[in-house]
Design a protein around this motif. Structure first.
Motif, PDB file in Angstrom:
ATOM      1  N   UNK A 624     -17.313  -4.866  16.671  1.00 48.48           N
ATOM      2  CA  UNK A 624     -17.083  -4.182  15.400  1.00 48.48           C
ATOM      3  C   UNK A 624     -15.720  -3.498  15.370  1.00 48.48           C
ATOM      4  N   UNK A 625     -15.234  -3.043  16.528  1.00 48.92           N
ATOM      5  CA  UNK A 625     -13.929  -2.374  16.578  1.00 48.92           C
ATOM      6  C   UNK A 625     -12.833  -3.324  16.120  1.00 48.92           C
ATOM      7  N   UNK A 626     -12.954  -4.610  16.498  1.00 47.71           N
ATOM      8  CA  UNK A 626     -11.929  -5.588  16.140  1.00 47.71           C
ATOM      9  C   UNK A 626     -11.963  -5.937  14.660  1.00 47.71           C
ATOM     10  N   UNK A 627     -13.038  -5.511  13.940  1.00 49.02           N
ATOM     11  CA  UNK A 627     -13.142  -5.857  12.519  1.00 49.02           C
ATOM     12  C   UNK A 627     -12.922  -4.652  11.606  1.00 49.02           C
ATOM     13  N   UNK A 628     -12.549  -3.511  12.166  1.00 47.78           N
ATOM     14  CA  UNK A 628     -12.274  -2.349  11.336  1.00 47.78           C
ATOM     15  C   UNK A 628     -11.040  -2.599  10.475  1.00 47.78           C
ATOM     16  N   UNK A 629     -11.135  -2.256   9.198  1.00 49.04           N
ATOM     17  CA  UNK A 629     -10.017  -2.456   8.268  1.00 49.04           C
ATOM     18  C   UNK A 629      -8.951  -1.388   8.503  1.00 49.04           C
ATOM     19  N   UNK A 630      -7.680  -1.794   8.435  1.00 51.11           N
ATOM     20  CA  UNK A 630      -6.565  -0.867   8.609  1.00 51.11           C
ATOM     21  C   UNK A 630      -5.887  -0.524   7.290  1.00 51.11           C
ATOM     22  N   UNK A 631      -5.927  -1.466   6.341  1.00 53.19           N
ATOM     23  CA  UNK A 631      -5.371  -1.248   5.001  1.00 53.19           C
ATOM     24  C   UNK A 631      -3.927  -0.773   5.055  1.00 53.19           C
ATOM     25  N   UNK A 632      -3.067  -1.630   5.539  1.00 55.90           N
ATOM     26  CA  UNK A 632      -1.627  -1.388   5.518  1.00 55.90           C
ATOM     27  C   UNK A 632      -1.111  -1.586   4.083  1.00 55.90           C
ATOM     28  N   UNK A 633       0.144  -1.265   3.810  1.00 52.80           N
ATOM     29  CA  UNK A 633       0.662  -1.418   2.430  1.00 52.80           C
ATOM     30  C   UNK A 633       0.460  -2.812   1.845  1.00 52.80           C
ATOM     31  N   UNK A 634       0.428  -3.842   2.643  1.00 56.94           N
ATOM     32  CA  UNK A 634       0.220  -5.197   2.118  1.00 56.94           C
ATOM     33  C   UNK A 634      -1.204  -5.420   1.631  1.00 56.94           C
ATOM     34  N   UNK A 635      -2.097  -4.473   1.860  1.00 59.96           N
ATOM     35  CA  UNK A 635      -3.476  -4.614   1.394  1.00 59.96           C
ATOM     36  C   UNK A 635      -3.614  -4.295  -0.096  1.00 59.96           C
ATOM     37  N   UNK A 636      -2.615  -3.621  -0.666  1.00 59.37           N
ATOM     38  CA  UNK A 636      -2.664  -3.248  -2.077  1.00 59.37           C
ATOM     39  C   UNK A 636      -2.082  -4.374  -2.931  1.00 59.37           C
ATOM     40  N   UNK A 637      -2.914  -4.903  -3.849  1.00 58.47           N
ATOM     41  CA  UNK A 637      -2.503  -6.026  -4.671  1.00 58.47           C
ATOM     42  C   UNK A 637      -1.810  -5.586  -5.961  1.00 58.47           C
ATOM     43  N   UNK A 638      -1.846  -4.290  -6.249  1.00 62.91           N
ATOM     44  CA  UNK A 638      -1.190  -3.775  -7.448  1.00 62.91           C
ATOM     45  C   UNK A 638      -0.085  -2.813  -7.046  1.00 62.91           C
TER      46      UNK A 638
END
Length: 885
Positions: A624-638
């Motif tokens: 599960x640790x390897x699947x935690x989301x980091x949400x870097x700036x490229x994660x924002x589509x708008x």
């Protein structure tokens, strides 16, 4: 005890039967009913000198004959000697030598050692590194293991005899006994064993050297220092001057020390990396030491120590020491050899002011030939420690006419000297030099008699390797336009003639690596931080550090997944523990990253919560640790949710990450092709094939990891490019990576014919080549691959030519040396018995060389047929013409 006979004999028979073996150990049956040691002298045996055993000396009573000690391999014996005192008597030393006994002094000797013992000790000291003290203690124990009746101490006499024995054998094997001037007329370096395969002017070189073929006759030498061969301050040159005065491998010490101590030139600052050899050049000896080590010059193609090529180092690897032994080593051939290839670990620094420093050397060491006849390079093993400019400029791989040897002979040459370090560090200067020279001479002789197998083995390797690399290069050239090849070939030739021109063996990158991008961003932040305009929302982490940390965590998650998949069903507890610990550490780092993320990008907190809640929790919390989301700036589509500054930072990092990944893919593909070709051509049998498939699997894992990194970086770039202002050049450099794009150079697709074969875009893309090139321009990495491929094929082609020439030189050298020994017959006007012995020895040495040459010729008889398989790369600057063997 030493006879091949276990019978019991009476006293008189024992004495009579040992007249020719007077150093056997004898035991007699005592009244106490056990065997005890008894000497042949006590039984009445006397050794007659000066006459045959069948003749009686008219006056055998010579002084001190009853107190004589003989050191033999069976022990230390007190013997009864009858020295001849007739009118025709010889000196006592001559009488002893005629019976194979080496006297300890030249005046009234009381001790002698058998020739057999001295020869045995010399062989053990060379092959087993046995010290004189250890050997002598072994002899004393053989004499009396209980030490209840120890023999007389003759250790000092044994040291003196063994040193004289070594020295006299060197003189004998160099025919100084045949020369009218004797030992005193020995010239510098005359006792050294020469390399028969190296070019020796007047011996195995043509009288006229064709300029086109001059590269065949280059002399390859290597310079190095050894700091294990130290010497304690236990004696000096007055007490222990040595018997050889610059006659062998060591330079004459008096003139050498006078020069190096008078030179006070400061050490030059390095323009390369911080080499230890440069930094420690003025390092003083440790307390109690007077010599820190030795510097040397060797033949690097055949591992021979050269004459007058070794000198003690009082400090570190100072240029004044290394210059002296270098020019001393080549002074006899300087004006007669067309080219000298000198390799040195720090050649990039050493060569800079070499000719200016040479002006301060003694006149007899001045180099009179053209300075450009000496080429300085760095050995292959040491080259990666240098900066990139030095790695190409001083590489053997890219130098014309040097073949394929690695030039690390000086490093391998220390293996036979270093074991003697423990005993030589306790010696005086003279005895230390003599022992080391004896080891060097023995090594050279063993290399001489093994030259037949050595050159044959190298030829058997070089011919197929040459054909393989030539074939590979031709396959590569078939994919490239002739005009492009001509352009590259011209570029190579221009660079070889002028190293200041663009280097075709270096990649000219327009894309920076991730580390370079991070350094650039950090420098910008440092400037804004100093001006007070940097907006920091966290006390310890700047915006670029924040984004860089997120990219690193993303890669660590991928590596954790790979490790989990590699565990298998039957992993050990130790293997699982290592992975779990990595996962726990990574979870902690991600948690800390979330805390900083709330400050720099608050909107990401919502995305993280949603993504982690939608991900289905597995039964493995580590996964599960390897699947935690980091949400870097490229994660924002708008456009909302993240600042432009953070997007710009990630864009630059992703751009560098994509190019880094492409470089890793290309390197992995090239390695995979090489491994496959080696497996198909050479690996046979289950063991070899299993090992080869394991290598292929490891290479493929590296390629797969690089592909994953590229795909992540490319997907992020596509999103980020909507919000940051960048020109569209990067889209010409990078593209979507498909499975059919992942292939190496020279690999043809299964569904295309050779005529329709194209090169994957990963080998043509900009980013390593010029970014402004058109679609038809080949990438500079392809140019680099072509240059290296050509260099490999040329070096192997040259290696075959050099080996053919070396085989010719070896036979010519042995033929010359046999004739030279024949020429020593009748050189001296001495008594008939001595002349007869000298002539017999010279003829024996001549016959030895003739038989050695014949054995080499027999081993090389199949070489011409083998060379019919030779497939050289016929390119300007490299000649594939055959040489008669």
């Amino acid at each position: 005890m030493d006879c091949y006979d276990e019978s019991l004999y009476c006293k008189q028979y024992m004495v009579d039967s040992h007249a020719r073996t007077p150093f056997h150990r004898i035991e007699h049956w005592t009244e106490a009913r056990f065997f005890a040691r008894v000497s042949l002298k006590a039984l009445g045996l006397r050794i007659q000198l000066g006459h045959d055993l069948g003749r009686t000396c008219l006056n055998p009573s010579r002084a001190k004959g009853d107190a004589f000690v003989i050191i033999d391999a069976t022990g230390i014996h007190e013997v009864g000697l009858n020295f001849c005192d007739c009118q025709t008597k010889q000196p006592m030393t001559v009488q002893l030598l005629q019976r194979g006994l080496f006297p300890s002094t030249v005046t009234n000797p009381q001790t002698a050692a058998t020739f057999h013992l001295l020869d045995l000790f010399q062989m053990l000291s060379m092959e087993g590194q046995v010290s004189a003290f250890e050997f002598y203690k072994s002899i004393t124990r053989l004499t009396d293991k209980t030490q209840l009746d120890p023999p007389r101490d003759r250790y000092a006499q044994f040291l003196r005899m063994s040193r004289e024995w070594r020295h006299l054998l060197q003189l004998k094997r160099s025919a100084r006994g045949h020369h009218p001037d004797g030992a005193e007329g020995t010239q510098p370096g005359e006792l050294a064993v020469l390399c028969p395969a190296c070019p020796q002017p007047g011996i195995n070189l043509p009288n006229e050297i064709d300029g086109h073929d001059s590269w065949w006759h280059a002399l390859f030498i290597g310079i190095d220092a050894n700091f294990r061969l130290k010497r304690k301050n236990v004696s000096n040159d007055i007490l222990d001057p040595g018997l050889s005065r610059g006659w062998g491998y060591f330079v004459e010490d008096t003139a050498y020390q006078a020069h190096v101590t008078s030179d006070e030139t400061p050490i030059e600052k390095s323009s390369c990396v911080s080499h230890k050899a440069v930094n420690d050049a003025d390092k003083r000896p440790a307390k109690g030491l007077v010599v820190n080590g030795v510097g040397t010059v060797e033949c690097t193609r055949h591992d021979f120590k050269r004459l007058l090529s070794v000198g003690d180092l009082r400090y570190g690897e100072r240029y004044v020491n290394m210059d002296y032994i270098f020019f001393s080593s080549i002074k006899t051939v300087a004006s007669k050899i067309p080219r000298i290839i000198a390799s040195y670990n720090i050649a990039c620094q050493w060569h800079i002011n070499l000719w200016r420093r040479m002006d301060s050397l003694p006149t007899h060491l001045q180099y009179t030939a053209a300075q450009d006849s000496i080429t300085t390079l760095v050995p292959k093993f040491h080259l990666p420690a240098h900066i990139s400019t030095c790695q190409s400029r001083f590489s053997f791989n890219y130098t014309l006419g040097v073949g394929r040897t690695d030039r690390e002979a000086p490093e391998r040459g220390w293996d036979y000297l270093n074991p003697a370090a423990n005993q030589t560090k306790e010696m005086g200067p003279g005895s230390r030099r003599e022992l080391l020279e004896d080891l060097m001479g023995d090594r050279n002789w063993k290399k001489t008699i093994g030259m037949g197998n050595t050159l044959l083995r190298r030829m058997k390797e070089a011919v197929p390797e040459c054909s393989t690399h030539t074939e590979n290069h031709r396959e590569l050239e078939a994919q490239i336009e002739e005009a492009t090849i001509t352009e590259w070939r011209t570029m190579v030739e221009i660079w070889k003639s002028d190293r200041s021109k663009p280097n075709p063996y270096m990649v000219e990158t327009t894309a920076l690596s991730q580390d370079a991008i991070r350094l650039h961003l950090s420098d910008l932040e440092a400037a804004t931080l100093a001006s007070g305009t940097l907006v920091m929302l966290h006390d310890e982490m700047t915006p670029s550090m924040f984004v860089s940390t997120g990219v690193d965590l993303e890669q660590q998650q991928h590596q954790l997944l790979v490790s989990l998949r590699g565990l298998g069903q039957h992993a050990t507890d130790h293997q699982r523990l290592a992975v779990v610990n990595r996962a726990n550490t990574l979870r902690t780092r991600i948690t800390n990253f979330y805390d900083v993320q709330k400050l720099y990008c608050p909107a990401a907190f919502v995305l993280v919560s949603q993504a982690n809640s939608t991900n289905e929790a597995s039964s493995n919390v580590t996964e599960d640790v390897a699947r935690l989301a980091l949400c870097l700036p490229s994660s924002f589509k708008t456009a909302s949710g993240c600042s432009t500054e953070l997007r710009e930072i990630e864009w630059q990092l992703r751009y560098a990450q994509a190019h880094d990944a492409l470089n890793d893919i290309r390197a992995g593909l090239h390695l995979r092709v090489s491994v496959f070709r080696h497996k198909d051509r050479f690996d046979r049998g289950q063991r070899a094939l299993t090992r080869a498939m394991g290598n292929i699997s490891r290479v493929q894992a590296r390629i797969d990891e690089a592909i994953q990194h590229y795909c992540i970086a490319y997907a992020a770039l596509q999103i980020l490019s909507r919000f940051v202002q960048h020109d569209g050049i990067w889209r010409g450099e990078l593209a979507e990576l498909k499975s059919e794009d992942i292939r190496g150079l020279g690999v043809v697709e299964m569904d295309n014919s050779e005529g329709h074969h194209t090169i994957s875009w990963i080998w043509r893309t900009a980013g390593v080549a010029e970014a402004a090139g058109t679609d038809t321009d080949l990438h500079s990495s392809l140019r680099l691959e072509w240059c290296k491929s050509q260099a490999r094929a040329l070096r192997w082609s040259e290696e075959v030519s050099l080996l053919k020439e070396e085989m010719r030189r070896v036979l010519a050298f042995l033929t010359w040396q046999a004739a030279w020994w024949e020429g020593q017959v009748g050189q001296r006007d001495l008594p008939e018995l001595i002349t007869e012995g000298l002539d017999a020895y010279a003829r024996r040495q001549a016959d030895m060389r003739i038989r050695l040459a014949a054995s080499f010729a027999a081993k090389w008889a199949s070489v011409p047929a083998f060379l019919s398989l030779h497939n050289p790369l016929d390119t300007a600057g490299s000649d594939s013409r055959s040489t008669d063997v």
